[in-house]
Design a protein around this motif. Structure first.
Motif, short mmCIF file in Angstrom:
data_model
loop_
_atom_site.label_atom_id
_atom_site.label_comp_id
_atom_site.label_asym_id
_atom_site.label_seq_id
_atom_site.Cartn_x
_atom_site.Cartn_y
_atom_site.Cartn_z
N ARG A 48 0.75 42.86 132.25
CA ARG A 48 0.43 42.32 133.57
C ARG A 48 0.27 43.43 134.62
NH1 ARG A 48 -0.95 37.65 132.28
NH2 ARG A 48 0.55 36.00 132.01
N ASN A 50 1.05 44.79 138.33
CA ASN A 50 2.09 44.56 139.32
C ASN A 50 1.44 44.58 140.72
OD1 ASN A 50 2.04 47.27 140.37
ND2 ASN A 50 3.46 47.93 138.78
N GLN A 51 2.21 44.26 141.73
CA GLN A 51 1.67 44.12 143.07
C GLN A 51 1.04 45.40 143.59
OE1 GLN A 51 5.19 42.61 145.02
NE2 GLN A 51 4.34 40.54 145.05
N SER A 52 1.69 46.53 143.37
CA SER A 52 1.12 47.78 143.89
C SER A 52 -0.17 48.16 143.17
CB SER A 52 2.15 48.92 143.82
OG SER A 52 2.50 49.22 142.50
N GLN A 53 -0.26 47.86 141.89
CA GLN A 53 -1.50 48.13 141.15
C GLN A 53 -2.64 47.25 141.69
OE1 GLN A 53 0.12 47.25 137.32
NE2 GLN A 53 0.66 49.38 136.90
N ILE A 54 -2.34 45.98 141.93
CA ILE A 54 -3.35 45.08 142.49
C ILE A 54 -3.79 45.58 143.86
CG2 ILE A 54 -3.73 42.75 143.41
CD1 ILE A 54 -1.90 41.75 141.09
N ALA A 55 -2.84 45.97 144.69
CA ALA A 55 -3.16 46.47 146.04
C ALA A 55 -4.01 47.74 145.96
CB ALA A 55 -1.88 46.72 146.83
N THR A 65 -8.14 40.62 151.34
CA THR A 65 -6.92 39.96 150.88
C THR A 65 -7.22 38.58 150.31
OG1 THR A 65 -5.63 41.18 152.51
CG2 THR A 65 -4.61 39.22 151.57
N ILE A 68 -8.53 38.51 146.58
CA ILE A 68 -7.68 38.98 145.49
C ILE A 68 -7.38 37.90 144.44
CG2 ILE A 68 -5.34 39.84 144.93
CD1 ILE A 68 -5.61 41.65 147.42
N PHE A 73 -6.23 36.34 139.52
CA PHE A 73 -5.42 35.19 139.14
C PHE A 73 -6.22 33.98 138.67
CE2 PHE A 73 -2.90 37.70 142.17
CZ PHE A 73 -1.87 38.06 141.33
#
Length: 89
Positions: A48, A50-55, A65, A68, A73
């Motif tokens: 999966r 993670n949030q920082s990778q997505i950002a 935003t 995303i 998702f």
């Protein structure tokens, strides 16, 4: 060893955006400071994001935003399933 996630996500829109911005897995991984194999395993639903990778990816690919969720998702739909209707009478 971690188990493959049960839910699978469709990253085809993300892959198209990568191509539009002239990134492949290797170049995007380098841009965000991630190992190429790690990014590849995420795009294959083996691990999966993670949030920082997505950002980080959203920043590099100029995603807003509100965009995303569509890129990260959207769930894969079973491609081989079909609806069978039985006629009564």
């Amino acid at each position: 060893m971690s188990e493959k996630p049960k839910e699978e996500f469709d990253y085809s829109l993300l892959m198209k955006r990568m191509a539009k911005y002239r990134f492949n897995i290797k170049s995007l991984a380098a841009e965000i400071g991630m190992d190429r194999g790690s990014l590849g395993s995420k795009l294959k639903n083996q691990t999966r994001f993670n949030q920082s990778q997505i950002a980080n990816i959203a920043g590099v690919l100029d995603l807003k935003t509100k965009e995303i969720p569509a890129y990260f998702f959207t769930k894969n739909v079973e491609k081989n399933s079909q609806i069978v209707r039985i006629k009564k009478g």
